[in-house]
Write a protein that holds these residues in place. Structure first.
Motif, PDB file in Angstrom:
ATOM      1  N   ILE A  86     -14.655 -16.685 -27.801  1.00 47.25           N
ATOM      2  CA  ILE A  86     -13.310 -16.414 -28.394  1.00 47.25           C
ATOM      3  C   ILE A  86     -13.497 -16.265 -29.969  1.00 47.25           C
ATOM      4  O   ILE A  86     -14.116 -17.316 -30.478  1.00 47.25           O
ATOM      5  N   ASP A  87     -13.108 -15.291 -30.541  1.00 43.04           N
ATOM      6  CA  ASP A  87     -13.088 -15.079 -32.029  1.00 43.04           C
ATOM      7  C   ASP A  87     -11.975 -15.181 -32.667  1.00 43.04           C
ATOM      8  O   ASP A  87     -11.860 -15.355 -33.736  1.00 43.04           O
ATOM      9  N   GLY A  88     -10.903 -15.618 -32.065  1.00 46.64           N
ATOM     10  CA  GLY A  88      -9.608 -15.814 -32.488  1.00 46.64           C
ATOM     11  C   GLY A  88      -8.287 -15.811 -31.537  1.00 46.64           C
ATOM     12  O   GLY A  88      -8.709 -15.498 -30.191  1.00 46.64           O
ATOM     13  N   PHE A  89      -7.135 -16.318 -31.924  1.00 48.77           N
ATOM     14  CA  PHE A  89      -6.178 -16.454 -30.994  1.00 48.77           C
ATOM     15  C   PHE A  89      -5.019 -15.990 -31.419  1.00 48.77           C
ATOM     16  O   PHE A  89      -4.663 -15.675 -32.489  1.00 48.77           O
ATOM     17  N   ILE A  90      -3.968 -15.332 -30.568  1.00 48.06           N
ATOM     18  CA  ILE A  90      -2.895 -14.979 -30.859  1.00 48.06           C
ATOM     19  C   ILE A  90      -1.948 -16.132 -30.543  1.00 48.06           C
ATOM     20  O   ILE A  90      -1.823 -16.535 -29.132  1.00 48.06           O
ATOM     21  N   GLY A  91      -1.391 -16.789 -31.438  1.00 43.89           N
ATOM     22  CA  GLY A  91      -0.685 -18.036 -31.331  1.00 43.89           C
ATOM     23  C   GLY A  91       0.679 -17.816 -30.390  1.00 43.89           C
ATOM     24  O   GLY A  91       1.251 -16.758 -30.475  1.00 43.89           O
ATOM     25  N   PRO A  92       1.135 -18.693 -29.658  1.00 41.76           N
ATOM     26  CA  PRO A  92       2.391 -18.478 -28.735  1.00 41.76           C
ATOM     27  C   PRO A  92       3.713 -18.245 -29.944  1.00 41.76           C
ATOM     28  O   PRO A  92       3.708 -18.754 -30.877  1.00 41.76           O
ATOM     29  N   ALA A  93       4.589 -17.737 -29.096  1.00 44.52           N
ATOM     30  CA  ALA A  93       5.947 -17.450 -30.058  1.00 44.52           C
ATOM     31  C   ALA A  93       6.967 -18.325 -29.830  1.00 44.52           C
ATOM     32  O   ALA A  93       7.120 -19.096 -30.783  1.00 44.52           O
ATOM     33  N   HIS A  94       7.344 -18.557 -28.678  1.00 45.90           N
ATOM     34  CA  HIS A  94       8.742 -19.419 -28.497  1.00 45.90           C
ATOM     35  C   HIS A  94       8.192 -20.838 -28.816  1.00 45.90           C
ATOM     36  O   HIS A  94       8.780 -21.744 -29.362  1.00 45.90           O
ATOM     37  N   VAL A  95       6.996 -21.190 -28.216  1.00 47.80           N
ATOM     38  CA  VAL A  95       6.263 -22.631 -28.658  1.00 47.80           C
ATOM     39  C   VAL A  95       6.416 -22.841 -30.121  1.00 47.80           C
ATOM     40  O   VAL A  95       6.751 -23.904 -30.664  1.00 47.80           O
ATOM     41  N   SER A  96       6.152 -21.808 -31.172  1.00 49.00           N
ATOM     42  CA  SER A  96       5.879 -21.902 -32.336  1.00 49.00           C
ATOM     43  C   SER A  96       7.159 -22.199 -32.903  1.00 49.00           C
ATOM     44  O   SER A  96       7.224 -22.812 -34.117  1.00 49.00           O
ATOM     45  N   THR A  97       8.413 -21.682 -32.309  1.00 49.63           N
ATOM     46  CA  THR A  97       9.782 -21.952 -33.098  1.00 49.63           C
ATOM     47  C   THR A  97      10.005 -23.338 -32.965  1.00 49.63           C
ATOM     48  O   THR A  97      10.870 -23.830 -33.821  1.00 49.63           O
ATOM     49  N   VAL A  98       9.400 -24.073 -32.304  1.00 52.58           N
ATOM     50  CA  VAL A  98       9.588 -25.450 -32.040  1.00 52.58           C
ATOM     51  C   VAL A  98       8.647 -26.052 -32.842  1.00 52.58           C
ATOM     52  O   VAL A  98       8.946 -27.064 -33.735  1.00 52.58           O
ATOM     53  N   ILE A  99       7.224 -26.203 -32.580  1.00 53.13           N
ATOM     54  CA  ILE A  99       6.370 -26.797 -33.583  1.00 53.13           C
ATOM     55  C   ILE A  99       5.876 -26.338 -34.594  1.00 53.13           C
ATOM     56  O   ILE A  99       5.193 -26.768 -35.593  1.00 53.13           O
ATOM     57  N   GLY A 100       6.285 -25.155 -34.984  1.00 54.58           N
ATOM     58  CA  GLY A 100       5.874 -24.372 -36.397  1.00 54.58           C
ATOM     59  C   GLY A 100       4.403 -23.763 -36.339  1.00 54.58           C
ATOM     60  O   GLY A 100       3.778 -23.830 -35.153  1.00 54.58           O
ATOM     61  N   THR A 101       3.869 -23.485 -37.405  1.00 48.85           N
ATOM     62  CA  THR A 101       2.562 -23.240 -37.544  1.00 48.85           C
ATOM     63  C   THR A 101       1.584 -24.086 -37.925  1.00 48.85           C
ATOM     64  O   THR A 101       0.419 -23.735 -37.445  1.00 48.85           O
ATOM     65  N   ARG A 102       1.722 -25.248 -38.270  1.00 48.37           N
ATOM     66  CA  ARG A 102       1.049 -26.247 -38.873  1.00 48.37           C
ATOM     67  C   ARG A 102      -0.233 -26.806 -37.701  1.00 48.37           C
ATOM     68  O   ARG A 102      -1.210 -27.310 -38.166  1.00 48.37           O
ATOM     69  N   PRO A 103       0.515 -27.099 -36.723  1.00 48.10           N
ATOM     70  CA  PRO A 103      -0.582 -27.437 -35.640  1.00 48.10           C
ATOM     71  C   PRO A 103      -1.867 -26.726 -35.465  1.00 48.10           C
ATOM     72  O   PRO A 103      -2.843 -27.239 -34.911  1.00 48.10           O
ATOM     73  N   TYR A 104      -1.709 -25.429 -35.740  1.00 46.02           N
ATOM     74  CA  TYR A 104      -2.863 -24.417 -35.387  1.00 46.02           C
ATOM     75  C   TYR A 104      -3.645 -24.481 -36.668  1.00 46.02           C
ATOM     76  O   TYR A 104      -4.928 -23.932 -36.580  1.00 46.02           O
ATOM     77  N   ASP A 105      -3.552 -25.247 -37.871  1.00 47.25           N
ATOM     78  CA  ASP A 105      -4.323 -25.443 -38.793  1.00 47.25           C
ATOM     79  C   ASP A 105      -5.613 -26.034 -38.662  1.00 47.25           C
ATOM     80  O   ASP A 105      -6.891 -25.692 -39.119  1.00 47.25           O
ATOM     81  N   PHE A 106      -5.448 -27.057 -37.591  1.00 44.94           N
ATOM     82  CA  PHE A 106      -6.908 -27.707 -37.202  1.00 44.94           C
ATOM     83  C   PHE A 106      -7.767 -26.766 -36.707  1.00 44.94           C
ATOM     84  O   PHE A 106      -9.032 -27.018 -36.982  1.00 44.94           O
ATOM     85  N   PHE A 107      -7.424 -25.797 -35.871  1.00 38.82           N
ATOM     86  CA  PHE A 107      -8.023 -24.866 -35.064  1.00 38.82           C
ATOM     87  C   PHE A 107      -8.842 -23.857 -35.908  1.00 38.82           C
ATOM     88  O   PHE A 107     -10.403 -23.742 -36.071  1.00 38.82           O
ATOM     89  N   ALA A 108      -8.216 -23.437 -37.075  1.00 37.78           N
ATOM     90  CA  ALA A 108      -8.599 -22.670 -38.192  1.00 37.78           C
ATOM     91  C   ALA A 108      -9.856 -23.554 -39.181  1.00 37.78           C
ATOM     92  O   ALA A 108     -10.836 -22.850 -39.329  1.00 37.78           O
ATOM     93  N   GLU A 109      -9.459 -24.871 -39.365  1.00 38.19           N
ATOM     94  CA  GLU A 109     -10.323 -25.627 -40.255  1.00 38.19           C
ATOM     95  C   GLU A 109     -11.496 -26.288 -39.424  1.00 38.19           C
ATOM     96  O   GLU A 109     -12.667 -25.805 -39.807  1.00 38.19           O
TER      97      GLU A 109
END
Length: 380
Positions: A195-218
């Motif tokens: 896996i070279d990258g992810f398309i993050g979920p839409a509806h989930v992210s309206t609730v949790i935002g984008t910050r939880p994905y910072d961990f995977f990028a870093e």
């Protein structure tokens, strides 16, 4: 853009596809996972893979809460429904998911179990109010998107003083599943998935935002682009991922800025946190036991917890041995790799959860007839 049709403009989609083809390096293969089943269906419905160059491929992830529910939990729900004093309320997608020994909720209903399909938690609450002599169990399932409504139902049940309303909680968490996939890309003998990258979920992210994905990028050096469910959203997200890979960047980008913010819905997060707490471990179909990946009711709401009230102890259970749902959910295999797909396994006679749910990968491939992989294999 004001209207949904603008997000489905075929000419603009082909223009973005041409840009992707121009910018994708011919000597490099790009493999991106769309985690959410809503994206999988958009890709299949609008034929987006057909627009992409051959070296840019999409991997279908486990982003379907019905699909990832393990057989043992389905067995628990069926046993609950078979109790003469229980009315089980559930969403339609769960009715035909196979449990052990060929059983399902729809078969249990046909045999006399009181199982009712509902559209929301409020429907289950209403039934509990109208039928105080029955024990009403709501089969709660879903990612972060559907957890707040379950929390609201529990708050309302407590305010109403309902003694006959219970929740069988199967809410699971998206980031934990992504981490599991990245930390263990192989499982048993299923093979590897790059896996070279992810398309993050839409509806989930309206609730949790984008910050939880910072961990995977870093931590894992994987770019993430949160995207909406329309075809132009998906195409633009793929272009953004290609550019990140080309630039050597690993960042979290938000294509779905019209609905998603970095912090998400803080009010919903606070509500969920007040009602639920993390489970130490929870089984996902295809992923196995994933630590801190699911929620359970806090002790303050123990009187509404079906697992405690009915003393539910989940027993391990296996999928149909010929079914490839586990490998498909991990992205290791495509639906067309399964020998059952389109033969004995169809939406009318599903052998696995991926063919049942409206968001399942197999259901998407069947519904929209996207068999590119099978065609390419025959051609080669």
């Amino acid at each position: 853009m004001k209207y949904v049709d603008e997000y489905r403009d075929g000419k603009l989609a082909r223009k973005i596809a041409a840009t992707i083809a121009a910018e994708a390096k011919p000597d490099h293969d790009y493999r991106f996972m769309e985690f959410c089943g809503g994206h999988t269906h958009a890709i299949a419905r609008y034929g987006l893979e057909d627009l992409l160059p051959k070296n840019v491929r999409m991997i279908h992830g486990p982003g379907c809460p019905v699909c990832v529910l393990p057989v043992g939990r389905m067995d628990d729900a069926i046993k609950l429904a078979q109790r003469p004093d229980v009315t089980l309320c559930t969403y339609a997608d769960l009715m035909r998911v196979p449990g052990s020994n060929g059983l399902s909720l729809i078969k249990a209903k046909a045999a006399g179990a009181d199982i009712r399909m509902v559209y929301s938690t409020l429907d289950a609450l209403r039934i509990a109010q109208e039928e105080p002599a029955r024990k009403i169990v709501f089969f709660a399932i879903g990612f972060e998107t559907t957890t707040p409504p379950t929390a609201l139902a529990l708050v309302q049940a407590q305010k109403l003083g309902l003694k006959n309303f219970f929740v069988f909680c199967n809410h699971v968490l998206t980031p934990a599943a992504i981490q599991n996939i990245l930390e263990s890309p192989d499982v048993r003998d299923l093979g590897l998935v790059r896996i070279d990258g992810f398309i993050g979920p839409a509806h989930v992210s309206t609730v949790i935002g984008t910050r939880p994905y910072d961990f995977f990028a870093e931590e894992f050096q994987k770019p993430v682009v949160v995207a909406g469910f329309e075809p132009l959203d998906v195409m633009q997200a793929i272009l953004m991922l290609v550019r990140q890979v080309n630039d050597g960047r690993c960042e979290v980008e938000n294509e779905y800025s019209r609905a998603v913010t970095p912090d998400g819905n803080l009010k919903a997060q606070d509500l969920v946190s007040s009602i639920f707490e993390l489970r130490d471990m929870f089984e996902w179909r295809g992923l196995g036991d994933v630590p801190y990946s699911a929620l359970k009711l806090r002790d303050a709401y123990a009187a509404f917890d079906a697992e405690k009230v009915f003393e539910i102890t989940t027993q391990p259970a296996q999928d149909n041995p010929a079914c490839e749902c586990g490998a498909i959910l991990r992205g290791v295999k495509k639906p067309t790799d399964c020998k059952l797909f389109g033969t004995v396994c169809t939406p009318e006679t599903p052998m696995g959860s991926c063919m049942v749910s409206s968001e399942g990968s197999c259901a998407a491939h069947w519904t929209y007839g996207r068999f590119r992989d099978a065609t390419e294999k025959q051609a080669s």
